[in-house]
Design a protein around this motif. Sequence first.
Motif, PDB file in Angstrom:
ATOM      1  N   VAL A 106       0.836  -1.202   0.000  1.00 40.82           N
ATOM      2  CA  VAL A 106       0.000   0.000   0.000  1.00 40.82           C
ATOM      3  C   VAL A 106       0.867   1.247   0.000  1.00 40.82           C
ATOM      4  N   ALA A 107       1.767   1.355   0.983  1.00 38.72           N
ATOM      5  CA  ALA A 107       2.498   2.600   1.168  1.00 38.72           C
ATOM      6  C   ALA A 107       3.636   2.804   0.189  1.00 38.72           C
ATOM      7  N   ASP A 108       4.287   1.726  -0.246  1.00 36.07           N
ATOM      8  CA  ASP A 108       5.517   1.857  -1.021  1.00 36.07           C
ATOM      9  C   ASP A 108       5.337   1.678  -2.522  1.00 36.07           C
ATOM     10  N   VAL A 109       4.108   1.660  -2.991  1.00 32.88           N
ATOM     11  CA  VAL A 109       3.867   1.517  -4.422  1.00 32.88           C
ATOM     12  C   VAL A 109       3.675   2.904  -5.024  1.00 32.88           C
ATOM     13  N   ASP A 110       4.464   3.219  -6.028  1.00 31.46           N
ATOM     14  CA  ASP A 110       4.398   4.525  -6.671  1.00 31.46           C
ATOM     15  C   ASP A 110       3.014   4.746  -7.267  1.00 31.46           C
ATOM     16  N   ASP A 111       2.373   5.862  -6.913  1.00 27.89           N
ATOM     17  CA  ASP A 111       1.017   6.133  -7.382  1.00 27.89           C
ATOM     18  C   ASP A 111       1.006   7.105  -8.563  1.00 27.89           C
ATOM     19  N   ALA A 112       2.165   7.378  -9.114  1.00 30.49           N
ATOM     20  CA  ALA A 112       2.209   8.286 -10.269  1.00 30.49           C
ATOM     21  C   ALA A 112       1.630   7.601 -11.500  1.00 30.49           C
ATOM     22  N   PRO A 113       1.044   8.369 -12.424  1.00 32.28           N
ATOM     23  CA  PRO A 113       0.471   7.763 -13.635  1.00 32.28           C
ATOM     24  C   PRO A 113       1.535   6.994 -14.419  1.00 32.28           C
ATOM     25  N   MET A 136      -5.080  -0.466  -1.905  1.00 29.98           N
ATOM     26  CA  MET A 136      -4.474  -1.673  -2.453  1.00 29.98           C
ATOM     27  C   MET A 136      -5.185  -2.121  -3.734  1.00 29.98           C
ATOM     28  N   ILE A 137      -6.503  -2.110  -3.730  1.00 33.06           N
ATOM     29  CA  ILE A 137      -7.250  -2.490  -4.933  1.00 33.06           C
ATOM     30  C   ILE A 137      -6.908  -1.538  -6.078  1.00 33.06           C
ATOM     31  N   ARG A 138      -6.768  -0.260  -5.762  1.00 36.43           N
ATOM     32  CA  ARG A 138      -6.411   0.720  -6.797  1.00 36.43           C
ATOM     33  C   ARG A 138      -5.029   0.437  -7.367  1.00 36.43           C
ATOM     34  N   HIS A 139      -4.080   0.067  -6.506  1.00 33.85           N
ATOM     35  CA  HIS A 139      -2.743  -0.280  -6.987  1.00 33.85           C
ATOM     36  C   HIS A 139      -2.786  -1.533  -7.868  1.00 33.85           C
ATOM     37  N   MET A 140      -3.578  -2.525  -7.471  1.00 38.08           N
ATOM     38  CA  MET A 140      -3.702  -3.732  -8.283  1.00 38.08           C
ATOM     39  C   MET A 140      -4.262  -3.398  -9.667  1.00 38.08           C
ATOM     40  N   ALA A 141      -5.301  -2.561  -9.682  1.00 32.79           N
ATOM     41  CA  ALA A 141      -5.919  -2.190 -10.953  1.00 32.79           C
ATOM     42  C   ALA A 141      -4.950  -1.418 -11.832  1.00 32.79           C
ATOM     43  N   LYS A 142      -4.166  -0.541 -11.209  1.00 31.70           N
ATOM     44  CA  LYS A 142      -3.230   0.284 -11.968  1.00 31.70           C
ATOM     45  C   LYS A 142      -2.146  -0.549 -12.646  1.00 31.70           C
ATOM     46  N   ARG A 143      -1.768  -1.675 -12.020  1.00 30.36           N
ATOM     47  CA  ARG A 143      -0.672  -2.476 -12.545  1.00 30.36           C
ATOM     48  C   ARG A 143      -1.111  -3.573 -13.507  1.00 30.36           C
ATOM     49  N   SER A 144      -2.393  -3.686 -13.763  1.00 32.72           N
ATOM     50  CA  SER A 144      -2.872  -4.805 -14.580  1.00 32.72           C
ATOM     51  C   SER A 144      -3.514  -4.330 -15.882  1.00 32.72           C
ATOM     52  N   ARG A 145      -3.082  -4.933 -16.974  1.00 33.29           N
ATOM     53  CA  ARG A 145      -3.665  -4.617 -18.277  1.00 33.29           C
ATOM     54  C   ARG A 145      -5.010  -5.307 -18.480  1.00 33.29           C
ATOM     55  N   LEU A 182     -17.223  -4.128  -1.352  1.00 35.76           N
ATOM     56  CA  LEU A 182     -16.039  -4.629  -2.048  1.00 35.76           C
ATOM     57  C   LEU A 182     -16.226  -4.528  -3.561  1.00 35.76           C
ATOM     58  N   LEU A 183     -17.389  -4.907  -4.052  1.00 36.78           N
ATOM     59  CA  LEU A 183     -17.672  -4.812  -5.482  1.00 36.78           C
ATOM     60  C   LEU A 183     -17.632  -3.357  -5.945  1.00 36.78           C
ATOM     61  N   ASP A 184     -18.156  -2.460  -5.115  1.00 32.20           N
ATOM     62  CA  ASP A 184     -18.146  -1.040  -5.478  1.00 32.20           C
ATOM     63  C   ASP A 184     -16.724  -0.492  -5.530  1.00 32.20           C
ATOM     64  N   SER A 185     -15.866  -0.931  -4.586  1.00 31.86           N
ATOM     65  CA  SER A 185     -14.477  -0.485  -4.576  1.00 31.86           C
ATOM     66  C   SER A 185     -13.770  -0.911  -5.850  1.00 31.86           C
ATOM     67  N   VAL A 186     -14.016  -2.131  -6.298  1.00 32.49           N
ATOM     68  CA  VAL A 186     -13.432  -2.621  -7.545  1.00 32.49           C
ATOM     69  C   VAL A 186     -13.964  -1.827  -8.730  1.00 32.49           C
ATOM     70  N   GLY A 187     -15.259  -1.547  -8.731  1.00 33.25           N
ATOM     71  CA  GLY A 187     -15.857  -0.798  -9.829  1.00 33.25           C
ATOM     72  C   GLY A 187     -15.317   0.606  -9.960  1.00 33.25           C
ATOM     73  N   ARG A 188     -14.997   1.230  -8.838  1.00 37.56           N
ATOM     74  CA  ARG A 188     -14.459   2.595  -8.883  1.00 37.56           C
ATOM     75  C   ARG A 188     -13.077   2.649  -9.534  1.00 37.56           C
ATOM     76  N   CYS A 189     -12.432   1.512  -9.665  1.00 39.15           N
ATOM     77  CA  CYS A 189     -11.104   1.452 -10.295  1.00 39.15           C
ATOM     78  C   CYS A 189     -11.199   1.198 -11.799  1.00 39.15           C
ATOM     79  N   GLY A 190     -12.401   1.273 -12.357  1.00 35.16           N
ATOM     80  CA  GLY A 190     -12.572   1.055 -13.789  1.00 35.16           C
ATOM     81  C   GLY A 190     -12.564  -0.397 -14.183  1.00 35.16           C
ATOM     82  N   LEU A 191     -12.939  -1.278 -13.247  1.00 30.72           N
ATOM     83  CA  LEU A 191     -12.962  -2.716 -13.511  1.00 30.72           C
ATOM     84  C   LEU A 191     -14.401  -3.233 -13.449  1.00 30.72           C
ATOM     85  N   ARG A 192     -14.678  -4.253 -14.242  1.00 30.66           N
ATOM     86  CA  ARG A 192     -15.992  -4.890 -14.244  1.00 30.66           C
ATOM     87  C   ARG A 192     -15.863  -6.287 -13.654  1.00 30.66           C
TER      88      ARG A 192
END
Length: 241
Positions: A106-113, A136-145, A182-192
């Motif tokens: 959570v803390a040590d993952v770069d959040d830059a675009p 954490m969910i946001r970091h997972m979403a950011k790193r996955s194509r 939990l489903l809403d948190s995933v959805g806010r990251c642009g995931l279905r």
Amino acid sequence: MDRIDNKANYRSPSLVTGYDAHRRIGEDDYVNSLEVGYFIAQVRRLAGPSGSIIDMGAGTGKLSLAFARLGYAVTAFDQSDAMLERLEAKARAEGLTIAVRQGDIVADVDDAPSAPSHDVAVSSRVLMHVADPDVMIRHMAKRSRRGIVLDAPRRASPNRLLAGWRSLTGGEVYRCFDDRSLLDSVGRCGLRVIDASPLFTLPIGLHLALHRKAVSTALERALRPARGAASTLFLAAERTG
């Protein structure tokens, strides 16, 4: 969500000594077979038979090793040096190559675009312990194509009572999740969400104590109608954009 952060517990080198044995990792065990099988099935659904995986909170390698054996390119991310050392030793023993990265997921993952670095991000039994699950969910979403696969204890299950009991008796407290939140948190990251499966009608700890895969399988099949109160929600979601 409540601020729960158990990272200090999993940083301790002494924990690693009995970690695999306590959780039956590497054995022909019902819990690990079901968990690993779910993650493999959903990753194949998202990425196909090959690709790159980042395992966030990899521990001693339950998922990382399983995907490396199948030929995926795996990066194991964990905040515990001792856990990663155990993972690397097991990978060497099997002649597998797994890239490791030490840091707080959570803390040590770069959040830059930046462009996603892996096809799929996975995480098993980690979200319940981190300080900020949404981050954490946001970091997972950011790193996955392609998407993410994770699991989390459910509020609509006896897990909530167990967590409460631990808070009263000094045991390790973990977070339980409302399915909808939990489903809403995933959805806010642009995931279905493409799959949300409640599993383990009986407590996971009971299956581990039984240590009888056939017995656990029979019990779970018999109790399948009560799956609505199952302890853990397993979830897979794909990128929509």
